[in-house]
Design a protein around this motif. Structure first.
Motif, PDB file in Angstrom:
ATOM      1  N   GLY A   8      37.921  39.879  29.928  1.00  6.46           N
ATOM      2  CA  GLY A   8      37.640  38.861  31.036  1.00  6.46           C
ATOM      3  C   GLY A   8      36.879  39.713  32.116  1.00  6.46           C
ATOM      4  N   GLY A   9      36.495  41.025  32.078  1.00 12.90           N
ATOM      5  CA  GLY A   9      35.863  41.718  33.188  1.00 12.90           C
ATOM      6  C   GLY A   9      34.434  41.453  32.913  1.00 12.90           C
ATOM      7  N   GLY A  10      33.687  41.712  33.832  1.00 10.07           N
ATOM      8  CA  GLY A  10      32.247  41.577  33.718  1.00 10.07           C
ATOM      9  C   GLY A  10      31.377  41.783  35.123  1.00 10.07           C
ATOM     10  N   LEU A  11      30.223  41.482  35.297  1.00  8.30           N
ATOM     11  CA  LEU A  11      29.452  41.353  36.295  1.00  8.30           C
ATOM     12  C   LEU A  11      29.500  39.992  36.960  1.00  8.30           C
ATOM     13  CD1 LEU A  11      27.720  42.873  38.250  1.00  8.30           C
ATOM     14  CD2 LEU A  11      25.795  42.193  36.762  1.00  8.30           C
ATOM     15  N   VAL A  12      29.664  39.912  38.476  1.00  5.16           N
ATOM     16  CA  VAL A  12      29.682  38.530  39.273  1.00  5.16           C
ATOM     17  C   VAL A  12      28.931  39.010  40.487  1.00  5.16           C
ATOM     18  CG1 VAL A  12      32.073  39.004  40.003  1.00  5.16           C
ATOM     19  CG2 VAL A  12      31.003  36.554  39.769  1.00  5.16           C
ATOM     20  N   GLN A  13      28.521  37.975  41.142  1.00  8.61           N
ATOM     21  CA  GLN A  13      28.006  38.091  42.477  1.00  8.61           C
ATOM     22  C   GLN A  13      29.056  37.849  43.413  1.00  8.61           C
ATOM     23  OE1 GLN A  13      24.685  35.350  42.799  1.00  8.61           O
ATOM     24  NE2 GLN A  13      23.374  36.827  42.321  1.00  8.61           N
ATOM     25  N   ALA A  14      28.900  38.573  44.607  1.00 11.24           N
ATOM     26  CA  ALA A  14      30.022  38.329  45.495  1.00 11.24           C
ATOM     27  C   ALA A  14      30.456  36.737  45.793  1.00 11.24           C
ATOM     28  CB  ALA A  14      29.564  38.857  47.087  1.00 11.24           C
ATOM     29  N   GLY A  15      31.568  36.402  45.932  1.00 11.07           N
ATOM     30  CA  GLY A  15      31.807  34.956  46.207  1.00 11.07           C
ATOM     31  C   GLY A  15      32.177  34.339  44.833  1.00 11.07           C
ATOM     32  N   GLY A  16      31.843  35.011  43.578  1.00 11.79           N
ATOM     33  CA  GLY A  16      32.400  34.686  42.639  1.00 11.79           C
ATOM     34  C   GLY A  16      33.792  34.620  42.174  1.00 11.79           C
ATOM     35  N   SER A  17      34.024  34.313  40.766  1.00 10.67           N
ATOM     36  CA  SER A  17      35.223  34.292  40.241  1.00 10.67           C
ATOM     37  C   SER A  17      35.238  34.822  38.898  1.00 10.67           C
ATOM     38  CB  SER A  17      35.733  33.041  40.028  1.00 10.67           C
ATOM     39  OG  SER A  17      35.961  32.293  41.423  1.00 10.67           O
ATOM     40  N   LEU A  18      36.234  35.495  38.439  1.00 10.94           N
ATOM     41  CA  LEU A  18      36.630  35.903  37.222  1.00 10.94           C
ATOM     42  C   LEU A  18      38.158  35.887  36.811  1.00 10.94           C
ATOM     43  CD1 LEU A  18      34.689  39.397  36.948  1.00 10.94           C
ATOM     44  CD2 LEU A  18      34.211  37.354  35.673  1.00 10.94           C
ATOM     45  N   ARG A  19      38.450  35.572  35.412  1.00  6.67           N
ATOM     46  CA  ARG A  19      39.653  35.548  35.260  1.00  6.67           C
ATOM     47  C   ARG A  19      39.864  36.631  34.026  1.00  6.67           C
ATOM     48  NH1 ARG A  19      43.608  30.923  32.228  1.00  6.67           N
ATOM     49  NH2 ARG A  19      42.321  31.659  30.302  1.00  6.67           N
ATOM     50  N   LEU A  20      40.852  37.523  34.520  1.00  5.48           N
ATOM     51  CA  LEU A  20      41.244  38.446  33.705  1.00  5.48           C
ATOM     52  C   LEU A  20      42.362  38.160  32.490  1.00  5.48           C
ATOM     53  CD1 LEU A  20      40.934  41.719  35.732  1.00  5.48           C
ATOM     54  CD2 LEU A  20      39.293  40.470  34.472  1.00  5.48           C
ATOM     55  N   ASP A  62      48.371  42.968  49.563  1.00  6.13           N
ATOM     56  CA  ASP A  62      47.722  42.422  50.853  1.00  6.13           C
ATOM     57  C   ASP A  62      46.213  42.119  50.686  1.00  6.13           C
ATOM     58  OD1 ASP A  62      50.226  43.785  53.032  1.00  6.13           O
ATOM     59  OD2 ASP A  62      50.303  41.963  51.715  1.00  6.13           O
ATOM     60  N   SER A  63      45.537  43.362  50.150  1.00  9.36           N
ATOM     61  CA  SER A  63      44.141  43.211  50.147  1.00  9.36           C
ATOM     62  C   SER A  63      43.472  42.148  49.316  1.00  9.36           C
ATOM     63  CB  SER A  63      43.806  44.518  49.477  1.00  9.36           C
ATOM     64  OG  SER A  63      44.095  44.829  48.067  1.00  9.36           O
ATOM     65  N   VAL A  64      44.372  41.610  48.400  1.00  8.65           N
ATOM     66  CA  VAL A  64      43.615  40.420  47.586  1.00  8.65           C
ATOM     67  C   VAL A  64      44.403  39.183  47.846  1.00  8.65           C
ATOM     68  CG1 VAL A  64      42.980  42.203  45.877  1.00  8.65           C
ATOM     69  CG2 VAL A  64      45.063  41.077  45.716  1.00  8.65           C
ATOM     70  N   LYS A  65      45.552  39.151  48.505  1.00  9.91           N
ATOM     71  CA  LYS A  65      46.308  37.986  48.809  1.00  9.91           C
ATOM     72  C   LYS A  65      45.226  36.785  49.181  1.00  9.91           C
ATOM     73  CE  LYS A  65      50.574  39.028  49.961  1.00  9.91           C
ATOM     74  NZ  LYS A  65      51.623  39.309  50.641  1.00  9.91           N
ATOM     75  N   GLY A  66      45.704  35.689  48.734  1.00  5.18           N
ATOM     76  CA  GLY A  66      44.967  34.589  49.201  1.00  5.18           C
ATOM     77  C   GLY A  66      43.565  34.372  48.173  1.00  5.18           C
ATOM     78  N   ARG A  67      43.108  35.346  47.420  1.00  2.00           N
ATOM     79  CA  ARG A  67      42.003  35.394  46.579  1.00  2.00           C
ATOM     80  C   ARG A  67      42.565  35.537  45.145  1.00  2.00           C
ATOM     81  NH1 ARG A  67      38.317  39.017  46.785  1.00  2.00           N
ATOM     82  NH2 ARG A  67      39.717  40.847  47.885  1.00  2.00           N
ATOM     83  N   VAL A  74      54.647  33.086  28.910  1.00  2.00           N
ATOM     84  CA  VAL A  74      55.565  33.920  28.079  1.00  2.00           C
ATOM     85  C   VAL A  74      55.566  33.551  26.665  1.00  2.00           C
ATOM     86  CG1 VAL A  74      58.028  34.062  27.858  1.00  2.00           C
ATOM     87  CG2 VAL A  74      57.277  33.800  30.160  1.00  2.00           C
ATOM     88  N   ALA A  75      55.151  32.393  26.328  1.00  2.00           N
ATOM     89  CA  ALA A  75      55.054  32.006  24.925  1.00  2.00           C
ATOM     90  C   ALA A  75      53.842  32.923  24.208  1.00  2.00           C
ATOM     91  CB  ALA A  75      54.801  30.596  24.784  1.00  2.00           C
ATOM     92  N   LYS A  76      52.864  33.385  25.132  1.00  3.34           N
ATOM     93  CA  LYS A  76      51.557  33.806  24.500  1.00  3.34           C
ATOM     94  C   LYS A  76      51.863  35.225  24.834  1.00  3.34           C
ATOM     95  CE  LYS A  76      48.516  29.860  24.663  1.00  3.34           C
ATOM     96  NZ  LYS A  76      47.394  29.188  25.310  1.00  3.34           N
ATOM     97  N   ALA A  77      52.905  35.775  25.613  1.00  3.22           N
ATOM     98  CA  ALA A  77      52.952  37.122  26.041  1.00  3.22           C
ATOM     99  C   ALA A  77      51.695  37.512  26.740  1.00  3.22           C
ATOM    100  CB  ALA A  77      53.177  38.052  24.847  1.00  3.22           C
ATOM    101  N   THR A  78      51.234  36.807  27.487  1.00  3.89           N
ATOM    102  CA  THR A  78      49.913  37.092  28.384  1.00  3.89           C
ATOM    103  C   THR A  78      50.109  36.616  29.526  1.00  3.89           C
ATOM    104  OG1 THR A  78      48.628  36.226  26.239  1.00  3.89           O
ATOM    105  CG2 THR A  78      47.381  36.276  28.395  1.00  3.89           C
ATOM    106  N   VAL A  79      49.246  37.613  30.299  1.00  2.00           N
ATOM    107  CA  VAL A  79      49.226  37.265  31.855  1.00  2.00           C
ATOM    108  C   VAL A  79      47.772  37.131  32.459  1.00  2.00           C
ATOM    109  CG1 VAL A  79      51.618  38.686  32.517  1.00  2.00           C
ATOM    110  CG2 VAL A  79      49.327  39.840  32.283  1.00  2.00           C
ATOM    111  N   TYR A  80      47.525  36.362  33.261  1.00  2.00           N
ATOM    112  CA  TYR A  80      46.224  36.142  33.537  1.00  2.00           C
ATOM    113  C   TYR A  80      46.044  36.438  35.165  1.00  2.00           C
ATOM    114  CZ  TYR A  80      46.545  33.231  29.692  1.00  2.00           C
ATOM    115  OH  TYR A  80      46.689  32.813  28.000  1.00  2.00           O
ATOM    116  N   LEU A  81      45.123  37.214  35.481  1.00  2.00           N
ATOM    117  CA  LEU A  81      44.516  37.360  36.989  1.00  2.00           C
ATOM    118  C   LEU A  81      43.514  36.484  37.257  1.00  2.00           C
ATOM    119  CD1 LEU A  81      45.571  39.075  39.395  1.00  2.00           C
ATOM    120  CD2 LEU A  81      43.777  40.793  38.697  1.00  2.00           C
ATOM    121  N   GLN A  82      43.735  35.508  38.069  1.00  2.00           N
ATOM    122  CA  GLN A  82      42.423  34.719  38.534  1.00  2.00           C
ATOM    123  C   GLN A  82      42.085  35.403  39.588  1.00  2.00           C
ATOM    124  OE1 GLN A  82      40.947  32.091  37.134  1.00  2.00           O
ATOM    125  NE2 GLN A  82      39.396  32.315  38.705  1.00  2.00           N
TER     126      GLN A  82
END
Length: 124
Positions: A8-20, A62-67, A74-82
């Motif tokens: 899920g990594g990549g290049l994004v402009q400031a203000g954009g979103s990614l999901r790992l 704290d550096s990323v809280k709120g963002r 659990v069923a997929k044994a996967t975690v997501y970082l939005q």
């Protein structure tokens, strides 16, 4: 060999979103907390977020809280970082890790398995 696979990594402009995403074999992480760390060029690895084995408890730096939001399937044994409202200082390699215990922890030394990392680059 235990596999911890980030995507899920990549290049994004400031203000954009990614999901790992981070996937492991369920037998590897099913009873363990899972975490994300990141490392910027020339800097030490730092804690980003962690969750308990069932996703019921999470801790966000704290550096990323709120963002950034951490969730777990659990069923997929996967975690997501939005990651929303990304900033150039969020640039780095993001690593997923399986904790030694059932509960998440900020302490990188308390993690057993690590992924190879996925690059996140935020342009200004």
């Amino acid at each position: 060999q235990v596999q911890v696979i980030e995507s899920g990594g990549g290049l994004v402009q400031a203000g954009g979103s990614l999901r790992l995403s981070c996937t492991t074999a369920r037998r590897t992480s099913g009873n363990n907390g899972m975490s994300w760390f990141r490392q910027a060029p020339g800097k030490e690895r730092e804690f980003v977020a962690t969750t308990s084995w069932n996703g019921a408890s999470t801790i966000i730096a704290d550096s990323v809280k709120g963002r950034f939001t951490l969730s777990r399937d659990v069923a997929k044994a996967t975690v997501y970082l939005q990651m929303d409202s990304l900033k150039p200082e969020d640039t780095g390699v993001y690593y997923c890790a399986v904790a030694l215990s059932a509960y998440g922890t900020r302490d990188s030394s308390r993690h057993r398995y690590w992924g190879q990392g996925t690059q996140v680059t935020v342009s200004s």
